[in-house]
Design an enzyme around this catalytic site. Structure first.
Site, PDB file in Angstrom:
ATOM      1  CG  HIS A  85      -2.036  -1.022   1.055  1.00 41.93           C
ATOM      2  ND1 HIS A  85      -3.034  -1.171   1.973  1.00 41.93           N
ATOM      3  CD2 HIS A  85      -2.290  -1.945   0.084  1.00 41.93           C
ATOM      4  CE1 HIS A  85      -3.858  -2.126   1.594  1.00 41.93           C
ATOM      5  NE2 HIS A  85      -3.415  -2.615   0.440  1.00 41.93           N
ATOM      6  CD  GLU A  87      -2.223   3.853   3.086  1.00 42.98           C
ATOM      7  OE1 GLU A  87      -1.887   3.352   1.982  1.00 42.98           O
ATOM      8  OE2 GLU A  87      -3.305   3.589   3.636  1.00 42.98           O
ATOM      9  CB  CYS A 122      -6.166  -1.375   4.947  1.00 42.33           C
ATOM     10  SG  CYS A 122      -4.407  -1.747   5.143  1.00 42.33           S
ATOM     11  CB  CYS A 125      -2.050   1.193   6.020  1.00 39.00           C
ATOM     12  SG  CYS A 125      -1.367   0.361   4.569  1.00 39.00           S
TER      13      CYS A 125
END
Length: 164
Positions: A85, A87, A122, A125
Site C-alpha cells: 500500500h 502508506e 486499511c 496501514c
C-alpha cells in the site's frame, strides 16, 4: 486535483493532497490507485504509491486483479492483494525519527474514470501509521478545495471490529 483560482493560492493541505494524487497515478493497481505523502516541518520527506514489491509482477502488467476476480471490496482480501500500500511504501522510506510528529496525506483514485475515491487506510496501514509516530492523517474525500478529513493518527481504525 485542486488548482488555483486566479490569484488565490491553493492551501498547503490541498497542495500535499495534490502531490499524493500525482503519486496515485504511478500506482500499478487496477482496482484502486492510492498515493501517500509524508510531510514534516512543511517539507516532504517521503512519498509512496500502491504496487507490487520491487521486481515482482504488477497487476497492471498482468491485466488481472485477484480481488476484482473474486468480487472483493474495500477492506476485503488484502491477503491475496499483490500490492504494497501507498502508506506502507512511504513509511518504508523513512526512519521513525523522520516520521515522529509528521503528517501523512492520502489520496485515492478510481482507475476507470480517475475520479477521487474517499481515502481510508486499511487496518494494517493504520497500525503502521500509528507505530511510526505520525501525528495527523489527511484523507482526500472528493474534488475541490477543502474536500478532505483530518484524522489524528491515534484515532484511525486499526483493528476490525475493535471497541478501541
Amino acid at each position: 486535483m485542486v488548482i488555483s483560482n486566479g490569484n488565490q493560492r491553493v492551501s498547503k493541505i490541498d497542495t500535499y493532497l495534490n502531490c499524493a494524487e500525482v503519486f496515485a497515478y504511478r500506482s500499478t493497481c487496477i482496482k484502486r490507485k492510492y498515493g501517500a505523502v509524508i510531510v514534516k516541518d512543511d517539507a516532504v520527506i517521503s512519498t509512496g504509491y500502491n504496487g507490487a514489491p520491487r521486481g515482482k509482477k504488477n497487476c497492471c502488467d498482468m491485466g488481472i486483479c485477484p480481488r476484482i476476480e473474486r468480487g472483493l471490496h474495500q477492506g476485503q482480501g488484502y491477503d491475496i492483494c499483490r500490492a504494497v500500500h501507498a502508506e506502507a511504501n512511504a513509511l518504508l522510506n523513512c526512519s521513525r525519527e523522520q516520521t515522529l510528529d509528521a503528517d501523512l496525506y492520502l489520496t485515492g483514485v478510481n482507475p476507470k474514470d480517475n475520479t477521487i475515491h474517499e481515502a481510508k487506510p486499511c487496518p494494517l496501514c493504520a497500525r503502521m501509521i500509528i507505530q511510526a509516530g505520525i501525528k495527523n492523517v489527511y484523507l482526500r474525500t472528493g474534488n475541490g478545495p477543502d474536500a478532505y478529513r483530518k484524522v489524528k493518527a491515534e484515532e484511525l481504525s486499526w483493528v476490525v471490529g475493535s471497541l478501541e
